[in-house]
Design a protein around this motif. Sequence first.
Motif, PDB file in Angstrom:
ATOM      1  N   LEU A  90      44.547  39.440  43.783  1.00 42.83           N
ATOM      2  CA  LEU A  90      43.727  39.456  42.881  1.00 42.83           C
ATOM      3  C   LEU A  90      43.378  40.336  41.953  1.00 42.83           C
TER       4      LEU A  90
ATOM      5  N   THR B 152      41.413  38.805  51.489  1.00 45.53           N
ATOM      6  CA  THR B 152      43.084  38.941  50.772  1.00 45.53           C
ATOM      7  C   THR B 152      43.406  39.850  51.272  1.00 45.53           C
TER       8      THR B 152
ATOM      9  N   TYR C 168      39.166  33.733  50.515  1.00 45.35           N
ATOM     10  CA  TYR C 168      40.698  33.472  50.182  1.00 45.35           C
ATOM     11  C   TYR C 168      41.413  33.519  48.889  1.00 45.35           C
ATOM     12  N   VAL C 169      41.753  34.354  48.533  1.00 43.00           N
ATOM     13  CA  VAL C 169      42.573  34.504  47.106  1.00 43.00           C
ATOM     14  C   VAL C 169      43.737  35.412  47.907  1.00 43.00           C
TER      15      VAL C 169
ATOM     16  N   LEU D   3      46.645  38.919  47.744  1.00 42.88           N
ATOM     17  CA  LEU D   3      46.390  39.483  47.088  1.00 42.88           C
ATOM     18  C   LEU D   3      47.743  39.892  45.765  1.00 42.88           C
TER      19      LEU D   3
END
Length: 349
Positions: free
Chosen positions: A342, A45, A336-337, A339
């Motif tokens: 998340l 992230t 990828y995530v 933020l």
Amino acid sequence: MHRIIILLDGATDDRIPSLGNLTPLQAAEMPFINSITTAGRFGCTDACGYTHLFLLELLSRRKEDVPRGLIETLGFNLTVPPGRIGYRLSPATIKNGWMEWGYIISEEEVEVLKASFERNLPLIDHLKPEIRYYGEGKGVMTIESDDVLDLPSPPVNAELDLDRLGPLRELVEAVRDETGGWVILPWQGGRGDMVEKYKDVRKKLSGISFLSNSPSALGVGAFLGMDKIWIDDLEERIEKASHVVNESDVLLHIEEIDDMSHKRDPQKKLEFLEEVDILLRRHFQGKSEVRLSLIVDHGASSLTGEHDENPVPFAVSEDLSGESAGRSFQETSQGYVPLPELLDLLMGW
């Protein structure tokens, strides 16, 4: 099922020649932490240069620059009503117009510095200062003022025009002259009226317990209406979190990893990561009905002592058996995530 999010502050790093060109996370033996990475979801992230900004964006889903001085004064239960400003305080040296943050300062130097600061504090009595100190000469201060001073922030050293200190210049100069260069410098001041913007977030997070030994992290908890618990000793903090998670959701902050980076000792950082793994395994391995997440807020180089904002890893799993560790918790750019998205993933909302 309850959830615990464990923040490994500043855990990512540069590749270190003395560690075989591995990072401390890659070189450390962490079977329990790596079992979470193996059994569950692993990805990355966005990082933020400061812990409080990372936590604010993670928990509120808003990218907003709330000053660290405001956050930490709230962490110490100081009020910041209209007409007052909250600042963070840190030791530094000022010589020939150049300011350097005092990450390496002896206990004797801290005592001399604090004594000089207190002795000269009457120079700003008209600002009605309130101060709380904690380790290594750090602290927070609120003063009466409508103007926030624009001053340098750690960890980067910088030129400093003393006129930027405004009504605090006389105090800082007096301390500098008495100590041969050491000062206690304010930075990232903020006004308390920013809390009103987060009423909706405070309602949603009110059932989460936040454990830390950091006024910055606990200040975020106070800012967002969470139940904050200050515990200095690392194992006591981890053990307490293992009990609290039986009753509520938990955010556990381990700041000491970042402190190791600022002291520029990669081997000690590696050894501390291994100690953290032992303690987490001792208190969480085999727990049922618990969803455990690991996150990192930013990189912290144990070569330069500076933060970086490269992508940071996260892992989340409900399998706490610790039986498999085929994938390591380390720097990654995969999975990828963003933020702001998340928290829902980590909490399973």
